[in-house]
Design an enzyme around this catalytic site. Sequence first.
Site, PDB file in Angstrom:
ATOM      1  CB  CYS A   1     -36.300   7.263  -8.815  1.00 50.89           C
ATOM      2  SG  CYS A   1     -35.528   8.436  -9.870  1.00 50.89           S
TER       3      CYS A   1
ATOM      4  CG  HIS B   1     -34.293   3.653  -9.218  1.00 44.46           C
ATOM      5  ND1 HIS B   1     -34.665   3.960 -10.438  1.00 44.46           N
ATOM      6  CD2 HIS B   1     -33.419   4.823  -8.688  1.00 44.46           C
ATOM      7  CE1 HIS B   1     -34.384   5.081 -11.104  1.00 44.46           C
ATOM      8  NE2 HIS B   1     -33.592   5.593 -10.011  1.00 44.46           N
TER       9      HIS B   1
ATOM     10  CG  ASN C   1     -32.005   7.162 -12.943  1.00 45.82           C
ATOM     11  OD1 ASN C   1     -33.159   6.906 -12.988  1.00 45.82           O
ATOM     12  ND2 ASN C   1     -31.458   7.622 -11.910  1.00 45.82           N
TER      13      ASN C   1
HETATM   14  O1  UT7 Z   1     -32.492   8.086  -9.442  1.00 42.44           O
HETATM   15  C1  UT7 Z   1     -32.027   8.653  -8.087  1.00 42.44           C
HETATM   16  C2  UT7 Z   1     -31.178   9.711  -8.623  1.00 42.44           C
HETATM   17  N1  UT7 Z   1     -29.779   9.839  -8.797  1.00 42.44           N
HETATM   18  C3  UT7 Z   1     -28.659   8.923  -8.550  1.00 42.44           C
HETATM   19  O2  UT7 Z   1     -28.994   7.759  -7.889  1.00 42.44           O
HETATM   20  C4  UT7 Z   1     -27.462   9.429  -8.637  1.00 42.44           C
HETATM   21  C5  UT7 Z   1     -26.446   9.040  -7.496  1.00 42.44           C
HETATM   22  N2  UT7 Z   1     -25.160   9.594  -7.596  1.00 42.44           N
HETATM   23  C6  UT7 Z   1     -24.146   9.187  -8.630  1.00 42.44           C
HETATM   24  O3  UT7 Z   1     -24.617   8.359  -9.304  1.00 42.44           O
HETATM   25  C7  UT7 Z   1     -22.791   9.677  -8.586  1.00 42.44           C
HETATM   26  O4  UT7 Z   1     -22.769  10.508  -7.579  1.00 42.44           O
HETATM   27  C8  UT7 Z   1     -22.589  10.353  -9.861  1.00 42.44           C
HETATM   28  C9  UT7 Z   1     -22.237   9.270 -11.056  1.00 42.44           C
HETATM   29  C10 UT7 Z   1     -23.462  11.290 -10.479  1.00 42.44           C
HETATM   30  C11 UT7 Z   1     -21.113  11.049  -9.864  1.00 42.44           C
HETATM   31  O5  UT7 Z   1     -20.310  10.062  -9.572  1.00 42.44           O
HETATM   32  P1  UT7 Z   1     -19.113  10.109  -8.082  1.00 42.44           P
HETATM   33  O6  UT7 Z   1     -18.063   9.126  -8.117  1.00 42.44           O
HETATM   34  O7  UT7 Z   1     -20.089  10.575  -6.977  1.00 42.44           O
HETATM   35  O8  UT7 Z   1     -18.385  11.428  -8.611  1.00 42.44           O
HETATM   36  P2  UT7 Z   1     -18.162  12.816  -8.002  1.00 42.44           P
HETATM   37  O9  UT7 Z   1     -19.411  13.843  -8.198  1.00 42.44           O
HETATM   38  O10 UT7 Z   1     -17.731  12.636  -6.692  1.00 42.44           O
HETATM   39  O11 UT7 Z   1     -16.965  13.521  -8.716  1.00 42.44           O
HETATM   40  C12 UT7 Z   1     -15.491  12.916  -8.790  1.00 42.44           C
HETATM   41  C13 UT7 Z   1     -14.803  13.743  -9.733  1.00 42.44           C
HETATM   42  C14 UT7 Z   1     -15.121  15.076  -9.620  1.00 42.44           C
HETATM   43  O12 UT7 Z   1     -13.526  15.746 -10.125  1.00 42.44           O
HETATM   44  P3  UT7 Z   1     -12.662  16.104  -8.936  1.00 42.44           P
HETATM   45  O13 UT7 Z   1     -13.266  16.957  -8.168  1.00 42.44           O
HETATM   46  O14 UT7 Z   1     -12.465  14.828  -8.012  1.00 42.44           O
HETATM   47  O15 UT7 Z   1     -11.487  16.296  -9.528  1.00 42.44           O
HETATM   48  C15 UT7 Z   1     -15.898  15.363 -10.741  1.00 42.44           C
HETATM   49  O16 UT7 Z   1     -15.724  16.809 -11.082  1.00 42.44           O
HETATM   50  O17 UT7 Z   1     -15.172  13.302 -11.030  1.00 42.44           O
HETATM   51  C16 UT7 Z   1     -15.685  14.642 -12.049  1.00 42.44           C
HETATM   52  N3  UT7 Z   1     -16.652  14.176 -12.459  1.00 42.44           N
HETATM   53  C17 UT7 Z   1     -16.856  13.577 -13.950  1.00 42.44           C
HETATM   54  N4  UT7 Z   1     -15.570  13.366 -14.462  1.00 42.44           N
HETATM   55  C18 UT7 Z   1     -15.692  12.924 -15.929  1.00 42.44           C
HETATM   56  C19 UT7 Z   1     -17.949  14.225 -12.609  1.00 42.44           C
HETATM   57  N5  UT7 Z   1     -18.724  14.220 -13.359  1.00 42.44           N
HETATM   58  C20 UT7 Z   1     -17.891  13.549 -14.306  1.00 42.44           C
HETATM   59  C21 UT7 Z   1     -17.891  13.055 -15.527  1.00 42.44           C
HETATM   60  N6  UT7 Z   1     -17.022  12.767 -16.284  1.00 42.44           N
HETATM   61  N7  UT7 Z   1     -19.336  12.867 -16.376  1.00 42.44           N
END
Ligand code: UT7
Length: 328
Positions: free
Chosen positions: A111, A253, A283
């Site tokens: 990215c 990005h 993305n």
């Molecule tokens: O190009 C560069 C590459 N990538 C990035 O820049 C990505 C950077 N990271 C992110 O954008 C975020 O971390 C994500 C969008 C991938 C995830 O969001 P988050 O707010 O960090 O969620 P999390 O991984 O901390 O998960 C929070 C909760 C979890 O449940 P519990 O453990 O709190 O019960 C996950 O299991 O949300 C749950 N969860 C979802 N729920 C519904 C994770 N993904 C999903 C989903 N739908 N798609």
Amino acid sequence: MTGKICGTGSYTPSFTMDNHDIAKLVDTSDEWIQERTGVIRRHIIQEETTVSMACEAGRRALENAKMSADEIDLILVSTISSNVVIPCTACEVQKELGAVNATCFDLSAACTGFVIAYNTALSYITAGIYKNVLVIGSESLSNLTNWKDRGTCILFGDGAGAAVVKACDQKTYIPVTHSDGASGEALKCSSRYDRNGLTKKVIPEEWMDNRYLMQMDGRAVFKFAVKSVPQAVEEVLDKNQIQKDEIVWYILHQANRRIVESVAKRLGESIEKFPMNLQEYGNTSSASIPILLDEMNRSGKLKKGQKIVLAGFGAGLTWGASILEWCL
Ligand code: UT7
């Protein structure tokens, strides 16, 4: 001597998948995806390939620059999702566009790829080696996405963006780029593992599902992005003795709306200076910055003399920022 952008182009597939479509594949919802990422839909290849999208974006950039393909002496394609290993995408673009006088190669920095490709173009121009460079970011991330993993499949999309960079007598801005290979585990995709048949290595069954596809520690990447991007922006401004109030646009990005908002806040800058189109495309890795640049160019938002910061971050880990002055 430096380079200026004298034309932009982009291409995104017409087929789209919105969050409701994704919710049919994994346990998620439109509400969750919009709230946590800002993404509403993403464009996904059907007949298109990384090469075909790169060609179309490149063709449009040349038209916009009012230049012919044979005037280009270097084609750089940033991609992590090339259709084939060889020949490189840049050579395929050369063939399709008839850019017979160009030297061509691909660059892999995920990215951050477009920012690094742009810097590479400027370096060659400043050194007096090339004059007219076609810089492209093109990605078919849907081929690398694990459509069973809700932690990643909600984020990514396909597309390509391009810019023609031409030698000029303007001031040179020094870019800032960094890498941290030791933290690379946070975002990986091991599709080119050892399978030469001579090493007798057995490929574990589960690799077929996972290692071929992107794996991400979302929280780790998020934390890295919100810390490293503002630092890189401050560093590039400092290095070039530019004040924040001179910057009209920060083109970041497009990974996650919350990342962009956090960067704006940490820099103490208005969110109005941070255009976004991730709601439409998700993305698209190295294509995201040039797609946004092209949309802003074509909608007349970019005005001659405006100072713009480009900033990328992602797998590697890699990150960086560049300053440019809009010339069109
Ligand atoms: O190009 C560069 C590459 N990538 C990035 O820049 C990505 C950077 N990271 C992110 O954008 C975020 O971390 C994500 C969008 C991938 C995830 O969001 P988050 O707010 O960090 O969620 P999390 O991984 O901390 O998960 C929070 C909760 C979890 O449940 P519990 O453990 O709190 O019960 C996950 O299991 O949300 C749950 N969860 C979802 N729920 C519904 C994770 N993904 C999903 C989903 N739908 N798609």
